[in-house]
Design an enzyme around this catalytic site. Sequence first.
Site, mmCIF file in Angstrom:
data_model
loop_
_atom_site.group_PDB
_atom_site.id
_atom_site.type_symbol
_atom_site.label_atom_id
_atom_site.label_comp_id
_atom_site.label_asym_id
_atom_site.label_seq_id
_atom_site.Cartn_x
_atom_site.Cartn_y
_atom_site.Cartn_z
ATOM 1 N N ARG A 236 0.896 -0.827 -0.150
ATOM 2 C CA ARG A 236 0.329 0.159 0.071
ATOM 3 C C ARG A 236 1.041 1.163 -0.332
ATOM 4 O O ARG A 236 1.804 1.434 0.354
ATOM 5 C CB ARG A 236 -0.935 -0.042 1.117
ATOM 6 C CG ARG A 236 -1.702 -0.878 1.110
ATOM 7 C CD ARG A 236 -3.207 -0.750 0.266
ATOM 8 N NE ARG A 236 -3.906 -1.118 0.023
ATOM 9 C CZ ARG A 236 -4.648 -2.661 -0.479
ATOM 10 N NH1 ARG A 236 -3.597 -3.422 -1.353
ATOM 11 N NH2 ARG A 236 -5.141 -3.305 -0.377
ATOM 12 N N GLU A 265 -4.547 7.363 -4.153
ATOM 13 C CA GLU A 265 -4.332 6.857 -5.410
ATOM 14 C C GLU A 265 -5.555 7.678 -6.093
ATOM 15 O O GLU A 265 -7.015 7.437 -5.198
ATOM 16 C CB GLU A 265 -4.786 5.595 -5.538
ATOM 17 C CG GLU A 265 -3.377 5.136 -5.638
ATOM 18 C CD GLU A 265 -3.516 3.534 -5.158
ATOM 19 O OE1 GLU A 265 -4.399 2.718 -5.648
ATOM 20 O OE2 GLU A 265 -2.244 2.493 -4.741
ATOM 21 N N HIS A 283 -1.708 0.224 -9.790
ATOM 22 C CA HIS A 283 -1.986 -0.582 -8.451
ATOM 23 C C HIS A 283 -2.879 -1.850 -9.616
ATOM 24 O O HIS A 283 -3.637 -2.093 -9.829
ATOM 25 C CB HIS A 283 -2.804 -0.174 -7.868
ATOM 26 C CG HIS A 283 -3.574 -0.989 -6.944
ATOM 27 N ND1 HIS A 283 -3.517 -0.423 -5.877
ATOM 28 C CD2 HIS A 283 -4.129 -2.029 -6.439
ATOM 29 C CE1 HIS A 283 -4.074 -1.053 -4.396
ATOM 30 N NE2 HIS A 283 -3.595 -2.724 -5.251
HETATM 31 P P1 NAP Z 1 -0.468 -11.908 4.268
HETATM 32 O O1 NAP Z 1 -0.686 -12.877 4.400
HETATM 33 O O2 NAP Z 1 -1.594 -10.956 6.369
HETATM 34 O O3 NAP Z 1 0.833 -11.377 5.367
HETATM 35 C C1 NAP Z 1 1.132 -9.783 5.961
HETATM 36 C C2 NAP Z 1 2.854 -9.840 6.122
HETATM 37 O O4 NAP Z 1 3.076 -8.857 6.035
HETATM 38 C C3 NAP Z 1 3.679 -10.849 7.824
HETATM 39 O O5 NAP Z 1 4.339 -11.649 7.071
HETATM 40 C C4 NAP Z 1 3.293 -9.951 8.630
HETATM 41 O O6 NAP Z 1 3.903 -10.846 9.677
HETATM 42 C C5 NAP Z 1 2.759 -8.486 8.135
HETATM 43 N N1 NAP Z 1 2.946 -7.590 8.960
HETATM 44 C C6 NAP Z 1 1.746 -7.385 9.597
HETATM 45 N N2 NAP Z 1 1.640 -5.503 9.912
HETATM 46 C C7 NAP Z 1 3.530 -5.886 10.156
HETATM 47 C C8 NAP Z 1 4.363 -4.519 10.911
HETATM 48 N N3 NAP Z 1 3.036 -3.683 11.064
HETATM 49 N N4 NAP Z 1 5.174 -4.422 10.162
HETATM 50 C C9 NAP Z 1 6.025 -5.740 9.864
HETATM 51 N N5 NAP Z 1 5.497 -6.216 9.410
HETATM 52 C C10 NAP Z 1 3.872 -6.700 9.469
HETATM 53 O O7 NAP Z 1 -0.964 -10.736 3.487
HETATM 54 P P2 NAP Z 1 -0.929 -11.302 2.207
HETATM 55 O O8 NAP Z 1 -1.687 -12.289 1.825
HETATM 56 O O9 NAP Z 1 0.996 -11.732 2.061
HETATM 57 O O10 NAP Z 1 -1.144 -9.579 1.964
HETATM 58 C C11 NAP Z 1 -0.758 -8.003 2.754
HETATM 59 C C12 NAP Z 1 -0.374 -7.447 1.993
HETATM 60 O O11 NAP Z 1 -0.764 -7.247 0.694
HETATM 61 C C13 NAP Z 1 -1.960 -7.099 1.802
HETATM 62 O O12 NAP Z 1 -2.687 -6.949 2.882
HETATM 63 C C14 NAP Z 1 -2.037 -5.476 0.217
HETATM 64 O O13 NAP Z 1 -2.181 -4.393 1.129
HETATM 65 C C15 NAP Z 1 -1.146 -6.394 -0.322
HETATM 66 N N6 NAP Z 1 -1.776 -6.227 -1.405
HETATM 67 C C16 NAP Z 1 -1.693 -5.712 -2.855
HETATM 68 C C17 NAP Z 1 -1.784 -6.024 -3.970
HETATM 69 C C18 NAP Z 1 -1.153 -5.252 -4.530
HETATM 70 O O14 NAP Z 1 -2.453 -4.806 -6.116
HETATM 71 N N7 NAP Z 1 -0.444 -3.995 -4.743
HETATM 72 C C19 NAP Z 1 -3.265 -7.709 -4.026
HETATM 73 C C20 NAP Z 1 -2.494 -8.193 -3.357
HETATM 74 C C21 NAP Z 1 -1.778 -7.930 -1.757
HETATM 75 P P3 NAP Z 1 3.539 -10.905 11.339
HETATM 76 O O15 NAP Z 1 1.877 -9.894 11.469
HETATM 77 O O16 NAP Z 1 4.595 -10.955 12.029
HETATM 78 O O17 NAP Z 1 4.376 -8.803 11.162
HETATM 79 C C1 8YV Z 2 -6.748 -5.182 -5.450
HETATM 80 C C2 8YV Z 2 -5.470 -5.591 -3.437
HETATM 81 O O1 8YV Z 2 -6.695 -4.036 -7.176
HETATM 82 O O2 8YV Z 2 -5.771 -7.635 -2.787
HETATM 83 C C3 8YV Z 2 -5.461 -6.244 -3.463
HETATM 84 O O3 8YV Z 2 -5.218 -5.937 -1.406
HETATM 85 O O4 8YV Z 2 -5.013 -4.269 -3.214
HETATM 86 C C4 8YV Z 2 -5.851 -5.479 -5.014
HETATM 87 O O5 8YV Z 2 -5.898 -7.275 -5.484
HETATM 88 C C5 8YV Z 2 -7.740 -3.872 -4.563
HETATM 89 O O6 8YV Z 2 -7.916 -4.154 -3.623
HETATM 90 C C6 8YV Z 2 -8.760 -3.332 -5.756
HETATM 91 O O7 8YV Z 2 -10.044 -4.070 -5.217
#
Ligand code: NAP
Ligand code: 8YV
Length: 317
Positions: A236, A265, A283
């Site tokens: 994010r 965004e 994104h």
């Molecule tokens: P997840 O499985 O919950 O993993 C999150 C990781 O972040 C864990 O290792 C967690 O470990 C760590 N974390 C949480 N809070 C933290 C903090 N304050 N400091 C350091 N590390 C921290 O989540 P995921 O499914 O991998 O997804 C992660 C994130 O990616 C989503 O929440 C979303 O914001 C982003 N994302 C973006 C897109 C995009 O389109 N760009 C798409 C999908 C996801 P600890 O709890 O041990 O800290």
């Molecule tokens: C999406 C994301 O594009 O899964 C997330 O956290 O950031 C992306 O996969 C976004 O949530 C829009 O729906």
Amino acid sequence: MKKNLLIMSEMPEFLVSLFDQSYNTFKVWEQRGSALNKDKEEYISKISQDIDAIAVMGGTKISAELMKRMPNLKVIGCYGVGYDAIDVKFAHTAGIKVTNTPEVLNDEVADTAIALMLNVYKKIIDAEKFARDNLWVNGEFPLSRKFTGTKLGIVGMGRIGKAIAKRAEAFDCIISYHSRNKTDVKYQYYKNINDLAKEVDTLCIITPGGKETEKLINRTVLNNLGKNGVIINVARGSVIDQDELINCLKTNVIAGAGLDVYANEPNIPEELINLKNTVLLPHIASATVETRNAMGQLVFDNIKAYFENKPLISPVV
Ligand code: NAP
Ligand code: 8YV
């Protein structure tokens, strides 16, 4: 009797059509007029008392104030794994269930993270433009940097962090990570993010957004990453101090950045756009037909499960 579903933001056609078959749907994004927000606001006010469920894209805010206006609201289906735009704390105290779309997008987001790394190091996009502009006839494209074998620090070793690490192994990257807790992976763990930043060539950010991670990547972390360092952000925009990132990219405190997400965004600051050492995406990390279909199906199945009194498939707890 059909339940009333408020679709807050524009969603893929197949999902809207699935919803149309099962619910009375109310489509906020279709309320376009000269005063967009006023029209939407009036629309929501007219129907809010009757809404049973909300479906929403990950980036659209669902505040406590909005939920308070919907006394019958039972479940919110978030089309995204990140739910930082939803006031989940309030939802839970009000007995409203929230669901998200974990796992089904891991591969896609990890692929995008690696694509950003390769593009920042190997300057593929610049080289493609150079070829297309026919500049090769005047001389060679400048040398870029090797990605294979570099040291990669992953900030957030969760579902997607692990998928990124798996791919980076194929590039012989030396992988280490930071998160609040040490987890069950073979990579070196850094409790302190600055120690990790000092050690690696690339810092790839894949934590959740929200208050807990706000500006986790600050000026000190960027200083520690150093002049050959690269930032990749597929998490994010809020996780990085964007103004400091711009300053550091401008003054070569770090070497480059590959970004999919931004602080405000869909606005990308002009300064980032004008920089030569950035690769910028709008994104789209999860945005393929296959992955978005899987995410959409999961949003649908979660809301369906709720109204059929079945366990939710992916509740936010
Ligand atoms: P997840 O499985 O919950 O993993 C999150 C990781 O972040 C864990 O290792 C967690 O470990 C760590 N974390 C949480 N809070 C933290 C903090 N304050 N400091 C350091 N590390 C921290 O989540 P995921 O499914 O991998 O997804 C992660 C994130 O990616 C989503 O929440 C979303 O914001 C982003 N994302 C973006 C897109 C995009 O389109 N760009 C798409 C999908 C996801 P600890 O709890 O041990 O800290
Ligand atoms: C999406 C994301 O594009 O899964 C997330 O956290 O950031 C992306 O996969 C976004 O949530 C829009 O729906």
